[in-house]
Scaffold this motif. Structure first.
Motif, PDB file in Angstrom:
ATOM      1  N   GLU A   1      -9.207   3.350  -2.869  1.00 10.15           N
ATOM      2  CA  GLU A   1      -7.852   2.988  -2.537  1.00 10.15           C
ATOM      3  C   GLU A   1      -6.839   4.325  -1.915  1.00 10.15           C
ATOM      4  N   GLU A   2      -7.061   5.224  -2.655  1.00 11.50           N
ATOM      5  CA  GLU A   2      -6.489   6.428  -2.648  1.00 11.50           C
ATOM      6  C   GLU A   2      -7.072   6.977  -1.369  1.00 11.50           C
TER       7      GLU A   2
ATOM      8  N   GLN B   1      -5.835   4.978   1.771  1.00 18.63           N
ATOM      9  CA  GLN B   1      -4.425   5.103   2.049  1.00 18.63           C
ATOM     10  C   GLN B   1      -4.261   6.797   2.647  1.00 18.63           C
TER      11      GLN B   1
ATOM     12  N   ARG C   1      -5.418   6.090   6.468  1.00 19.38           N
ATOM     13  CA  ARG C   1      -4.264   5.248   6.876  1.00 19.38           C
ATOM     14  C   ARG C   1      -3.236   6.072   7.641  1.00 19.38           C
TER      15      ARG C   1
ATOM     16  N   LEU D   1       0.936   1.096   4.974  1.00 19.92           N
ATOM     17  CA  LEU D   1       0.872   2.137   3.898  1.00 19.92           C
ATOM     18  C   LEU D   1       1.406   1.475   2.431  1.00 19.92           C
TER      19      LEU D   1
END
Length: 294
Positions: free
Chosen positions: A230-231, A234, A237, A267
């Motif tokens: 996930e990090e 992000q 993105r 985000l």
């Protein structure tokens, strides 16, 4: 003494033999870059090649990422968390490559991009079926996002199947339930075509894992690998947003989106929200956590 001789064992006769170029189908791969900005009077704009290669390479990495995520889901479905760790570690490394290659595209200046941007028409990264597949595999479901693929029935059907299927996180929660952890029923039996919604009742389940990692080591490790993914997503993105901002400012996107504001909204989405929420509870007494939830 001449130094240009090949070693004796190196094969040079490739009649009726598989070659490096043949195995990798380089004839097809390297002929797929076809700039559209040329005219009968002038060659294509120099920088269009960068734009095409950048996005084709990203699609190749995403193809591998999808391959690995699907394998990880199969492992979790069969309660083989350990086997999924290698594939998820590879996913993280793929994400690193996707992040770093934005630096190459950032060498494209606004004026260079505007010189060939008109030939893109309404094409946009939003229309990437592989990007959409990754979002669905990680749990960010959106039936409306399928509409841009309706013109392509095989792609539409493949993505619709992913839309209906449990994501990696859904399968992990099912795995934890099979091990006797009190995963809320709402997390297990839900409409998988909908994006995952944060459930505060799931946080104590993850707290059980985090306060006793030795007992739940593989589940604990899985949680951290999901946080890594996930990090990284992000960060990817955000880097995308900054690259777009740097090249086109606040213009509308080629596909009709608002551009930078559209990317900023992305985000805010969390794939695995309770894996962040649980961190707030670590070190608290159970009664404190209960009072805070209330």
């Amino acid at each position: 003494m001449a130094h240009d001789r090949l070693e004796p064992g190196i094969v040079t006769d490739f009649r009726d033999r598989l070659t490096y170029a043949g195995y990798l189908r380089l004839d097809r791969l390297l002929s797929a870059q076809e700039p559209l900005s040329g005219t009968p009077e002038r060659p294509p704009r120099h920088d269009e090649m960068l734009f095409i290669v950048q996005h084709q390479v990203a699609e190749l990495w995403m193809k591998l990422m999808i391959h690995e995520l699907k394998a990880a889901i199969r492992y979790v479905q069969s309660d083989q968390l350990d086997a999924s760790f290698k594939t998820l570690s590879r996913v993280k490394m793929i994400q690193k490559q996707l992040f770093e290659q934005w630096a190459v595209l950032e060498t494209l200046t606004p004026s260079e991009y505007e010189a060939f941007r008109p030939v893109l028409g309404q094409s946009s990264g939003f229309q990437s079926p592989q990007y959409r597949a990754i979002e669905f595999l990680l749990g960010n479901k959106s039936a409306s996002a399928l509409e841009v693929f309706r013109h392509d029935p095989p792609t539409f059907d493949a993505l619709a199947a992913l839309l209906r299927s449990p994501s990696l996180y859904d399968e992990f929660l099912r795995h934890l339930a099979r091990r006797g952890l009190p995963v809320p029923h709402a997390c297990l039996e839900r409409d998988f075509t909908q994006g995952y919604a944060r459930n505060a009742e799931l946080v104590p389940v993850f707290r059980t894992i985090y306060v006793d990692p030795q007992r739940w080591w593989d589940a604990y490790d899985m949680c951290e690998k999901l946080v890594d993914i996930e990090e990284s997503f992000q960060l990817w993105r955000f880097r995308h947003l900054k690259t777009v901002e740097r090249i086109i400012g606040h213009k509308q996107g080629t596909g009709g989106s608002s551009g930078v504001p559209f990317l900023k909204k992305a985000l805010d989405y969390a794939f695995f929200p309770e894996l962040i929420d649980v961190r707030t509870t670590i070190g608290e007494h159970p009664q404190d956590a209960g009072a805070r939830r209330g």
